[in-house]
Design an enzyme around this catalytic site. Sequence first.
Site, PDB file in Angstrom:
ATOM      1  N   LYS A  40      38.114  12.460   9.258  1.00  0.00           N
ATOM      2  CA  LYS A  40      38.721  11.565  10.648  1.00  0.00           C
ATOM      3  C   LYS A  40      39.264  10.355  10.534  1.00  0.00           C
ATOM      4  O   LYS A  40      38.657   9.779   9.854  1.00  0.00           O
ATOM      5  CB  LYS A  40      37.635  11.753  11.569  1.00  0.00           C
ATOM      6  N   GLY A  45      34.178   5.411   6.973  1.00  0.00           N
ATOM      7  CA  GLY A  45      34.138   5.791   5.727  1.00  0.00           C
ATOM      8  C   GLY A  45      35.417   6.375   5.415  1.00  0.00           C
ATOM      9  O   GLY A  45      36.157   6.049   4.188  1.00  0.00           O
ATOM     10  N   CYS A  46      36.110   6.897   6.392  1.00  0.00           N
ATOM     11  CA  CYS A  46      37.697   7.317   6.086  1.00  0.00           C
ATOM     12  C   CYS A  46      38.589   6.380   5.916  1.00  0.00           C
ATOM     13  O   CYS A  46      39.404   6.242   5.211  1.00  0.00           O
ATOM     14  CB  CYS A  46      38.112   8.366   7.266  1.00  0.00           C
ATOM     15  N   THR A  47      38.321   5.310   6.754  1.00  0.00           N
ATOM     16  CA  THR A  47      39.132   4.026   6.760  1.00  0.00           C
ATOM     17  C   THR A  47      39.032   3.293   5.321  1.00  0.00           C
ATOM     18  O   THR A  47      39.827   2.847   4.752  1.00  0.00           O
ATOM     19  CB  THR A  47      38.855   3.132   7.828  1.00  0.00           C
ATOM     20  N   ALA A  50      40.776   5.448   2.715  1.00  0.00           N
ATOM     21  CA  ALA A  50      42.130   5.052   2.654  1.00  0.00           C
ATOM     22  C   ALA A  50      42.594   3.739   2.218  1.00  0.00           C
ATOM     23  O   ALA A  50      43.779   3.669   1.632  1.00  0.00           O
ATOM     24  CB  ALA A  50      42.691   5.517   4.220  1.00  0.00           C
TER      25      ALA A  50
END
Length: 157
Positions: A40, A45-47, A50
């Site tokens: 998401k 974590g995704c940020t 990326a």
Amino acid sequence: MTVLDTGSIAPDFTLPRDGGGDITLSALRGKPVVLYFYPKDDTSGCTQEAIEFSGLKPQFEALGATVIGMSPDAVKKHDKFKTKHDLKVDLVADEDRKIIEAYGLWVEKSMYGRKYMGVERTTFLIDASGKIARVWNKVKVSGHAAEVLEATRALKS
């Protein structure tokens, strides 16, 4: 459920990308592709993942590699995420999850005892011929992008 492993041909796709247009995996043949799947946009974590891949983008490009992040989020959400965190990697939207499912990554997850379906954070290193050279399952974000960069470097040697 599909389990893709080293040596498998990476399932092809054409998906809408951040900033408009589409990305087609098979159009990138002839050079390595790092394809990372994440749950998401704009979650911690995704940020971090990326941002780490974005920071290493020049090194990936020096190896001729393209880095693509994929989640079920819509393109508009990708655009906001990319702008907010000054991300440099390409983000594609798989809203109907067909590609995520083709890679075997739409799985049952559990948090605080609650079960739900979601994307399993996984990265594929795809070689110039379109074959999967390496798979990282259930990725731990910290330092992951650097590890993928080393594997991409090894692919070239």
